[in-house]
Write a protein that holds these residues in place. Structure first.
Motif, PDB file in Angstrom:
ATOM      1  N   TRP A   1       0.173   5.136  -0.633  1.00  0.00           N
ATOM      2  CA  TRP A   1      -1.185   5.623   1.017  1.00  0.00           C
ATOM      3  C   TRP A   1       0.261   5.636   1.880  1.00  0.00           C
ATOM      4  N   THR A   2       1.399   6.449   1.674  1.00  0.00           N
ATOM      5  CA  THR A   2       1.940   6.881   2.788  1.00  0.00           C
ATOM      6  C   THR A   2       2.786   8.573   3.032  1.00  0.00           C
TER       7      THR A   2
ATOM      8  N   ARG B   1      -0.031  11.630   2.782  1.00  0.00           N
ATOM      9  CA  ARG B   1      -1.539  11.330   2.496  1.00  0.00           C
ATOM     10  C   ARG B   1      -1.260  10.764   4.003  1.00  0.00           C
TER      11      ARG B   1
ATOM     12  N   LEU C   1      -4.916   4.608   7.266  1.00  0.00           N
ATOM     13  CA  LEU C   1      -5.609   3.031   6.956  1.00  0.00           C
ATOM     14  C   LEU C   1      -5.203   1.715   6.362  1.00  0.00           C
ATOM     15  N   ALA C   2      -4.059   2.434   5.567  1.00  0.00           N
ATOM     16  CA  ALA C   2      -2.637   1.295   4.911  1.00  0.00           C
ATOM     17  C   ALA C   2      -3.196   0.476   6.384  1.00  0.00           C
TER      18      ALA C   2
ATOM     19  N   SER D   1      -5.332  -1.302   7.846  1.00  0.00           N
ATOM     20  CA  SER D   1      -6.110  -2.460   7.621  1.00  0.00           C
ATOM     21  C   SER D   1      -4.788  -3.672   8.006  1.00  0.00           C
TER      22      SER D   1
ATOM     23  N   LEU E   1       0.925  -1.328   0.448  1.00  0.00           N
ATOM     24  CA  LEU E   1      -0.305  -0.235  -0.017  1.00  0.00           C
ATOM     25  C   LEU E   1       0.867   1.180   0.202  1.00  0.00           C
TER      26      LEU E   1
ATOM     27  N   VAL F   1      -3.876  10.241   6.007  1.00  0.00           N
ATOM     28  CA  VAL F   1      -5.515   8.999   5.628  1.00  0.00           C
ATOM     29  C   VAL F   1      -4.996   8.229   5.388  1.00  0.00           C
ATOM     30  N   LYS F   2      -4.666   8.295   4.072  1.00  0.00           N
ATOM     31  CA  LYS F   2      -3.838   7.577   3.683  1.00  0.00           C
ATOM     32  C   LYS F   2      -3.187   5.619   4.536  1.00  0.00           C
ATOM     33  N   SER F   3      -1.990   6.601   5.301  1.00  0.00           N
ATOM     34  CA  SER F   3      -1.232   6.133   5.752  1.00  0.00           C
ATOM     35  C   SER F   3      -2.293   5.469   6.766  1.00  0.00           C
TER      36      SER F   3
ATOM     37  N   LYS G   1       1.773   2.185  -3.427  1.00  0.00           N
ATOM     38  CA  LYS G   1       0.829   2.782  -3.861  1.00  0.00           C
ATOM     39  C   LYS G   1       0.328   3.827  -3.371  1.00  0.00           C
TER      40      LYS G   1
END
Length: 196
Positions: free
Chosen positions: A124-125, A128, A134-135, A138, A119, A130-132, A122
């Protein structure tokens, strides 16, 4: 120079792993197993599964090393444990943890390192955040799902959920937030070069 252990191109690579030689990546792997062994000793005793900083270290290694080297590092650390080295929570090692209540969590560890690393590759870190978050969350939830499922086969699904998943959800959220914050700081440090 790239190797099969690290991707050729990574947007977030603060350690420069993708450009390191195989011997340097091997040294990073050994260093990572040491970090994992230390993180395993930071623990809050609970029964049947203690709360540790293992998953924090595992997802961070996945992100910082890339999914390939991250997963390989976790597998090497688990191999050290299987050989009897005291690298797991509470200084345990040997084969017993791999068939007891913690076995599902141990099996999930290389998977969650790979997931967090994938992630991150892709995007996600770093910036970012919020994506970090969430990664990492998850990966932590996947760990709880696999570990809780195994524990449920040993003590029953309801008890497995109550003892092996529910108590760890808040910790997963907090560790994910800490990881995202640290990676954001790393990303900002990486982009803000000093002009001398």
């Amino acid at each position: 120079m790239t190797t099969i252990l690290a991707p050729a191109v990574r947007g977030f690579d603060p350690l420069g792993v993708s450009g390191r030689s195989l011997p340097v990546q091997a040294a990073l792997l050994l260093f990572g197993t040491g970090v994992l062994a230390l993180a395993s000793q930071i623990s809050v005793p609970m029964v049947p599964v203690p709360i540790t900083m293992q998953t924090f270290a595992i997802t961070m290694i996945g992100v910082l090393y890339g999914w390939r080297l991250g997963a390989l590092t976790v597998l090497a650390w688990l191999g050290e444990a299987m050989m009897g080295l005291p690298v797991l929570a509470g200084g345990s090692g040997g084969l017993a943890p791999f068939v007891g209540p913690t076995a599902g969590y141990l099996v999930s560890f290389p998977i969650i390192a790979a997931l967090a690393g994938y992630l991150a590759e892709k995007g996600w870190t770093g910036e970012r955040v919020v994506k970090s978050f969430l990664a990492h969350l998850s990966a932590n939830i996947l760990c709880l799902a696999i570990g809780g499922a195994w524990l449920g086969t040993l003590i029953g699904a309801e008890k497995g959920l109550a003892l092996g998943v529910t108590p760890f959800i808040l910790g997963a959220v907090l560790k994910s937030a800490l990881a995202a914050a640290l990676l954001l700081a790393l990303a900002r440090r990486q982009t803000s070069k000093l002009d001398l």
